[in-house]
Design a protein around this motif. Structure first.
Motif, mmCIF file in Angstrom:
data_model
loop_
_atom_site.group_PDB
_atom_site.id
_atom_site.type_symbol
_atom_site.label_atom_id
_atom_site.label_comp_id
_atom_site.label_asym_id
_atom_site.label_seq_id
_atom_site.Cartn_x
_atom_site.Cartn_y
_atom_site.Cartn_z
ATOM 1 N N LEU A 130 -3.498 -2.901 5.757
ATOM 2 C CA LEU A 130 -2.063 -2.774 5.522
ATOM 3 C C LEU A 130 -1.402 -4.145 5.575
ATOM 4 O O LEU A 130 -1.986 -5.127 6.041
ATOM 5 C CB LEU A 130 -1.426 -1.811 6.524
ATOM 6 C CG LEU A 130 -1.601 -2.076 8.022
ATOM 7 C CD1 LEU A 130 -0.555 -3.071 8.536
ATOM 8 C CD2 LEU A 130 -1.498 -0.792 8.800
ATOM 9 N N SER B 293 1.347 2.405 5.178
ATOM 10 C CA SER B 293 0.078 2.807 4.573
ATOM 11 C C SER B 293 -0.101 4.308 4.670
ATOM 12 O O SER B 293 0.700 5.005 5.299
ATOM 13 C CB SER B 293 -1.095 2.115 5.274
ATOM 14 O OG SER B 293 -1.231 2.614 6.600
ATOM 15 N N VAL C 14 0.833 -1.197 0.000
ATOM 16 C CA VAL C 14 0.000 0.000 0.000
ATOM 17 C C VAL C 14 0.870 1.251 0.000
ATOM 18 O O VAL C 14 0.720 2.148 -0.838
ATOM 19 C CB VAL C 14 -0.959 0.006 1.208
ATOM 20 C CG1 VAL C 14 -1.773 1.296 1.231
ATOM 21 C CG2 VAL C 14 -1.883 -1.198 1.163
ATOM 22 N N TYR D 143 -5.860 1.894 -4.213
ATOM 23 C CA TYR D 143 -5.347 1.975 -2.845
ATOM 24 C C TYR D 143 -6.390 2.536 -1.877
ATOM 25 O O TYR D 143 -6.054 3.206 -0.908
ATOM 26 C CB TYR D 143 -4.074 2.834 -2.823
ATOM 27 C CG TYR D 143 -2.996 2.278 -3.711
ATOM 28 C CD1 TYR D 143 -2.350 1.091 -3.390
ATOM 29 C CD2 TYR D 143 -2.651 2.921 -4.903
ATOM 30 C CE1 TYR D 143 -1.379 0.559 -4.225
ATOM 31 C CE2 TYR D 143 -1.678 2.395 -5.738
ATOM 32 C CZ TYR D 143 -1.043 1.214 -5.397
ATOM 33 O OH TYR D 143 -0.081 0.682 -6.224
#
Length: 346
Positions: free
Chosen positions: A193, A178, A34, A112
């Motif tokens: 995450l 993240s 991520v 994302y």
């Protein structure tokens, strides 16, 4: 000219020093898919924008040099007003870059999305996160344990975070893994995450990136990505009341219930403010506020020590959310909390 050169060099040096203040450039040294994807998007956007910025800076310097007063060979066109070629370059290139950025933003926002689960062969680990004043509380509902200011999870395993707040809005952020996500009272936000590798011994930095009071700068924690065996050993140690055998600096306690949870709140005033409030209180309201401030104590000047709880009262996370629900006051939520508790047990 000399003063201008010195000023530019000074600003450049200051920028370089400020860049190094945080040590590692963590946003460019991501440890999870991520954060790596978000970092790539950020750098791509920067490179695209530099296609306009760098030529603009070069041309500004070049024009200043070419059309200086001492250059008698420079063209002098007092009636010049328009150039189609210049208009195409000035408007066309930015429009193309903005179009590319728009596509990248659209794709990246969906790829994302913090609510989007991560694909993995391993089953995800669920962790409930509560932003308390001024610390982070992590509840592991499947393992029936809890921690304060420490998040520990297996490497290469998706971690599904469920976040809320027990006071004002906060921003949960682990830069290496993240993007940030807000934790808000009466609401539940999600963040997924994953760490591609085990973390350093000191763990990854985690903190609150949203100002929420005098003590918010102490809302720092460490996120440790460990092997599956190490995670299982840590969970067993915490449940057995021996969590400090894994982390000697941690404080081991028994159960995190509503009574213990209430003791975790810090005050929001300094020791001096509390002293003045008690000395100057005259009305009943002022005395009540002063007594409350004294009972809460001053805001922290250092992070709360890492604390482990060998068990957790079921439904604690849901009860924190229900406390701030707009329709909560005067309503009986015992049935819904009991249902949430039963669901957790399943």
């Amino acid at each position: 000219m000399r003063q201008t050169t010195l000023a530019v060099l000074s600003l450049s040096m200051m920028a370089a020093l400020l860049t190094g203040c945080g040590g590692d450039l963590v946003l460019l040294n991501s440890k999870g898919p991520v954060a790596a994807g978000q970092s790539s998007l950020m750098m791509t956007a920067i490179y695209l924008m530099l296609l306009v910025v760098i030529p603009s800076i070069i041309m500004a310097l070049w024009f200043g040099w070419k059309y200086r007063a001492s250059n008698k060979d420079a063209d002098y066109k007092p009636t010049w007003a328009h150039s189609t070629a210049i208009e195409i370059v000035v408007w066309g290139i930015p429009v193309i870059i903005i179009g590319i950025l728009a596509v990248l933003t659209w794709v990246g926002s969906h790829k994302y999305d913090p609510y989007k689960p991560l694909e993995s062969d391993k089953a995800p680990l669920t962790v409930q996160v509560i932003a308390e004043q001024f610390k982070w509380i992590f509840i592991y509902p499947e393992q029936s344990i809890a921690t304060v200011n420490e998040l520990r999870f297996p490497e290469k395993t998706p971690v599904n975070l469920r976040l809320t707040s027990n006071f004002t809005m906060n921003s949960f952020f682990i830069p290496a893994l993240s993007g940030q996500i807000y934790a808000m009272a009466g609401m539940q936000t999600h963040l997924h995450l994953l760490s591609d590798e085990t973390s350093p011994a000191e763990g990854y930095r985690g903190f609150s990136s949203n100002y929420s009071g005098y003590g918010f700068s102490q809302m720092r924690f460490r996120a440790h990505a460990v092997t599956d065996a190490q995670f299982a050993e840590w969970v067993a140690s915490v449940k057995a009341g021996k969590g400090n055998s894994v982390n000697p600096e941690a404080v081991q306690k028994t159960v995190l219930d509503k009574a213990e949870f209430a003791t975790l709140r810090d005050g929001n005033r300094s020791a001096h403010q509390i002293k003045v409030m008690n000395e100057t209180a005259r009305t009943d309201l002022e005395k009540k506020l002063a007594a409350t401030a004294k009972a809460e104590g001053p805001y922290p000047t250092k992070p709360h020590p890492v604390t482990y709880y060998s068990s957790v009262e079921q439904g604690l996370f849901e009860s924190v959310i229900n406390t701030y629900m707009s329709n909560y006051h005067g309503a009986d939520h015992s049935a819904s909390e009991a249902h949430a508790t039963a669901s957790q047990g399943e």
